[in-house]
Motif scaffolding. Structure first.
Motif, PDB file in Angstrom:
ATOM      1  N   THR A 171     -20.004  -2.948 -41.446  1.00 28.77           N
ATOM      2  CA  THR A 171     -19.576  -4.221 -40.877  1.00 28.77           C
ATOM      3  C   THR A 171     -19.873  -4.211 -39.388  1.00 28.77           C
ATOM      4  OG1 THR A 171     -17.761  -4.273 -42.486  1.00 28.77           O
ATOM      5  CG2 THR A 171     -17.638  -5.810 -40.645  1.00 28.77           C
TER       6      THR A 171
ATOM      7  N   ASN B 125     -13.901  -5.711 -45.908  1.00 25.96           N
ATOM      8  CA  ASN B 125     -15.196  -6.304 -46.258  1.00 25.96           C
ATOM      9  C   ASN B 125     -15.645  -5.615 -47.544  1.00 25.96           C
ATOM     10  OD1 ASN B 125     -17.727  -7.484 -46.326  1.00 25.96           O
ATOM     11  ND2 ASN B 125     -18.597  -6.148 -44.745  1.00 25.96           N
TER      12      ASN B 125
ATOM     13  N   PRO C  87     -17.276  -4.715 -51.251  1.00 23.26           N
ATOM     14  CA  PRO C  87     -18.632  -4.966 -51.762  1.00 23.26           C
ATOM     15  C   PRO C  87     -18.684  -6.266 -52.548  1.00 23.26           C
ATOM     16  CG  PRO C  87     -17.550  -3.195 -52.986  1.00 23.26           C
ATOM     17  CD  PRO C  87     -16.698  -3.478 -51.802  1.00 23.26           C
ATOM     18  N   TYR C  88     -19.763  -7.018 -52.356  1.00 23.21           N
ATOM     19  CA  TYR C  88     -19.880  -8.340 -52.963  1.00 23.21           C
ATOM     20  C   TYR C  88     -20.288  -8.265 -54.430  1.00 23.21           C
ATOM     21  CZ  TYR C  88     -20.312  -9.339 -47.960  1.00 23.21           C
ATOM     22  OH  TYR C  88     -20.120  -9.386 -46.599  1.00 23.21           O
ATOM     23  N   SER C  89     -19.536  -8.964 -55.271  1.00 20.60           N
ATOM     24  CA  SER C  89     -19.886  -9.193 -56.678  1.00 20.60           C
ATOM     25  C   SER C  89     -20.318  -7.937 -57.437  1.00 20.60           C
ATOM     26  CB  SER C  89     -20.983 -10.261 -56.771  1.00 20.60           C
ATOM     27  OG  SER C  89     -20.533 -11.475 -56.208  1.00 20.60           O
TER      28      SER C  89
ATOM     29  N   LYS D 281     -18.137  -9.659 -61.561  1.00 20.06           N
ATOM     30  CA  LYS D 281     -17.844 -10.107 -60.192  1.00 20.06           C
ATOM     31  C   LYS D 281     -16.411  -9.720 -59.842  1.00 20.06           C
ATOM     32  CE  LYS D 281     -20.885 -14.135 -60.770  1.00 20.06           C
ATOM     33  NZ  LYS D 281     -21.190 -13.907 -62.208  1.00 20.06           N
TER      34      LYS D 281
ATOM     35  N   ASP E 169     -14.943  -9.574 -56.947  1.00 18.48           N
ATOM     36  CA  ASP E 169     -14.489 -10.065 -55.638  1.00 18.48           C
ATOM     37  C   ASP E 169     -13.006 -10.446 -55.616  1.00 18.48           C
ATOM     38  OD1 ASP E 169     -17.436 -10.844 -54.220  1.00 18.48           O
ATOM     39  OD2 ASP E 169     -17.364 -10.981 -56.387  1.00 18.48           O
TER      40      ASP E 169
ATOM     41  N   CYS F 156     -15.541 -12.579 -47.865  1.00 16.65           N
ATOM     42  CA  CYS F 156     -15.767 -12.935 -49.278  1.00 16.65           C
ATOM     43  C   CYS F 156     -17.161 -13.504 -49.517  1.00 16.65           C
ATOM     44  CB  CYS F 156     -14.742 -13.981 -49.728  1.00 16.65           C
ATOM     45  SG  CYS F 156     -13.022 -13.431 -49.658  1.00 16.65           S
ATOM     46  N   PHE F 157     -17.655 -13.250 -50.714  1.00 15.59           N
ATOM     47  CA  PHE F 157     -18.895 -13.876 -51.170  1.00 15.59           C
ATOM     48  C   PHE F 157     -18.595 -15.352 -51.421  1.00 15.59           C
ATOM     49  CE2 PHE F 157     -22.026 -15.063 -54.398  1.00 15.59           C
ATOM     50  CZ  PHE F 157     -23.183 -14.520 -53.863  1.00 15.59           C
TER      51      PHE F 157
ATOM     52  N   THR G  61     -28.387  -8.234 -45.598  1.00 18.86           N
ATOM     53  CA  THR G  61     -28.195  -9.454 -46.381  1.00 18.86           C
ATOM     54  C   THR G  61     -28.172 -10.661 -45.457  1.00 18.86           C
ATOM     55  OG1 THR G  61     -26.743 -10.628 -47.920  1.00 18.86           O
ATOM     56  CG2 THR G  61     -25.673  -9.223 -46.299  1.00 18.86           C
TER      57      THR G  61
ATOM     58  N   ILE H 213     -26.814 -13.568 -46.561  1.00 21.12           N
ATOM     59  CA  ILE H 213     -25.794 -14.443 -47.147  1.00 21.12           C
ATOM     60  C   ILE H 213     -24.822 -14.948 -46.079  1.00 21.12           C
ATOM     61  CG2 ILE H 213     -23.832 -14.508 -48.735  1.00 21.12           C
ATOM     62  CD1 ILE H 213     -25.287 -12.381 -50.394  1.00 21.12           C
TER      63      ILE H 213
ATOM     64  N   THR I 137     -21.391 -15.604 -45.463  1.00 18.83           N
ATOM     65  CA  THR I 137     -20.111 -15.230 -46.067  1.00 18.83           C
ATOM     66  C   THR I 137     -18.974 -16.126 -45.581  1.00 18.83           C
ATOM     67  OG1 THR I 137     -19.743 -13.623 -44.306  1.00 18.83           O
ATOM     68  CG2 THR I 137     -20.796 -12.820 -46.322  1.00 18.83           C
TER      69      THR I 137
END
Length: 516
Positions: free
Chosen positions: A202, A303, A305-307, A335, A337, A358-359, A396, A398, A400
């Motif tokens: 992070t 933070n 891990p996503y999905s 998933k 999350d 979060c994703f 990534t 993404i 978030t």
């Protein structure tokens, strides 16, 4: 002047680390190099830490490093009780370094030292915090060289490189030198690799935002917790925001990956956190949670891990788990999350605050995720949702979100904040500036509507929106398209048509003259 000194110290430290990385490039792979440097950095740190501690209690001019091992052993039990570990004078970094150039079996010497340090805590309260800390520092690995001579040559180069770093006495430094070196190494390789062994790094400015959210209106916390602690850099940001003693009862966390779990404990020591002020556990937080018996945490930041995949309803025990049962449904197996969110909520104290990266998909998808969102909204646990810019994280792009959870809110509303433009461009990535962080915190403190930026929405209105928690559903997007005056545009078109007609007539006349 102090700030200038701080930057000079930090830049000098970063140059030294980069020079060592450059010198060893090709011999040791990047992420493996990180492990070796951190291990040696840790070895130097605890050697100097225990030496400084002992010297401060003795008469002026006393130097523990010059004491005989026989004399030093007399104080072992008391030192382990205080510091959590013990190192013989002959095993100190400085003394091993002095003999390193002539030590043909330096790899064996270091292996013996590392085992001795870990063994010093056996049977004591600090044993879990020291056990296996040097496991990833394999002095016999072929990554260091094919022969013993090659391995020792690389280890000497590493020791001299760490010794040349101007870390000084950590009490005198304006920067947290050992901790800063750790963070620089992590960022240096995270920017290239994104992750290693399941570890997501992070960025420091994102860590600061999360901690600032938790500490709004607070000068201290009793306990801080991260259920996906990684290397603990995020958790340790509390010390930088609240000060060294700002977290009174210490830091708690859990990490599934063994290598990263070791890094987290090393990071605690490198930031001068005593063994009795942290409890980092190893294991899968979702299926084998630790800290069941601890009192709830008033500051949780994570933070996760996503999905990622998890057991979900394949494990019949989980639906009755007190962490997940209240929602009446489990997060999807593919998933996890919202399983992390439910775990965090369960571990949160009545007056605590949690901030979770979060994703974005969990904010609007249907099925069991919608039912979990409904549980969170109906029980008024969601304090705020913040839409972050894209491309903030290593590896990534993404965009978030941050979900802020509280169990004791003062209203029945959720604040939605659009911070998607709160960033500055740095090469190919986005970064949060101090001003960006301040702007986001101000929106949370003010907790009121601000056109294009924030909207305070009742939980009844969220229910009407089918429990959709996407910021874009509630915060109007600013129209950045150029505004056009139709009347002016019409006149301009008429003028263009008029000029085009005149030009056409002129061309026709020229052609007619040529044809004569």
């Amino acid at each position: 002047m102090a700030d200038n000194k701080k930057e000079l110290e930090r830049n000098e430290l970063h140059r030294a680390i980069w020079a060592l990385a450059d010198e060893m490039r090709g011999a040791v792979d990047g992420w493996d190099f990180k492990q070796y440097v951190l291990g040696m950095l840790f070895y130097r740190y605890i050697s100097e830490n225990i030496t400084n501690y002992i010297n401060a209690t003795e008469a002026k001019g006393f130097d523990y490093a010059k004491l005989s091992d026989k004399e030093a052993k007399q104080a072992k039990d008391d030192l382990v009780k205080e510091k959590g570990f013990f190192i013989l004078p002959s095993q100190l970094f400085c003394n091993v370094l002095n003999k390193a150039d002539k030590d043909e079996n330096l790899n064996e010497t270091l292996e013996s030292v590392f085992k001795g340090i870990e063994a010093s805590a056996k049977g004591t309260p600090s044993e879990p915090d020291l056990d296996g800390l040097f496991d990833d520092f394999d002095v016999n690995s072929t990554k260091l060289g094919k022969t013993v001579a090659d391995k020792c040559k690389m280890l000497r180069k590493l020791m001299h490189g760490i010794a040349d770093m101007k870390l000084g006495d950590y009490k005198d430094n304006t920067i947290d030198a050992f901790g800063d070196a750790y963070e620089y190494l992590m960022a240096m390789y995270a920017s290239n690799a994104g992750k290693s062994g399941g570890e997501f790094f992070t960025p420091q400015e994102v860590s600061e935002l999360l901690v600032r959210i938790i500490t709004i209106g607070k000068k201290y916390l009793n306990k801080a917790y991260d259920p996906a602690v990684g290397s603990a850099s995020l958790l340790l940001k509390f010390r930088k925001v609240l000060g060294k003693d700002g977290v009174r009862k210490g830091f708690f966390g859990q990490e599934k990956n063994l290598t990263t779990y070791n890094l987290a404990r090393i990071n605690m020591f490198l930031h001068d956190v005593n063994y009795n002020k942290f409890n980092i556990a190893h294991g899968d937080t979702l299926t084998d949670p630790q800290h069941w018996d601890d009192e709830p945490f008033d500051g949780i930041v994570s933070n996760p891990p996503y999905s990622i995949k998890w057991d979900g309803d394949d494990n019949p025990l989980l639906i009755n788990d007190p962490r997940f049962a209240p929602a009446g449904v489990l997060a999807p197996k593919s998933k996890a999350d919202l399983a992390f969110v439910m775990h965090i909520l369960s571990w949160l104290s009545t007056d605590g605050t949690a901030a979770v990266v979060c994703f974005p998909g969990i904010m609007y998808r249907g099925g069991s995720e919608k039912k979990i969102r409904q549980y969170l909204v109906d029980n008024n646990y969601v304090d705020a949702i913040i839409q972050m810019p894209d491309n903030l994280f290593f590896g990534t792009s993404i965009a978030t979100c941050i979900m802020v959870l509280k169990k004791s809110k003062k209203d029945n509303k959720i604040l939605f904040v659009d911070a998607s433009k709160e960033c500055v461009k740095v090469t190919n990535a986005n970064k949060l500036s101090d001003e960006n962080i301040e702007n986001i915190i101000n929106r949370l403190v003010e907790r009121k509507n601000k056109k294009y930026e924030a909207k305070l929405v009742s939980i009844d209105e969220v229910a009407e929106q089918d429990f959709n928690l996407s910021v874009s559903t509630y915060v109007e997007q600013k129209d950045t398209r150029e505004k056009v005056d139709i009347a002016v545009l019409n006149r301009d078109i008429a003028e263009i048509v008029k000029k085009e007609d005149a030009l056409r007539k002129a061309i026709d006349k020229i052609i007619a003259d040529l044809e004569k």
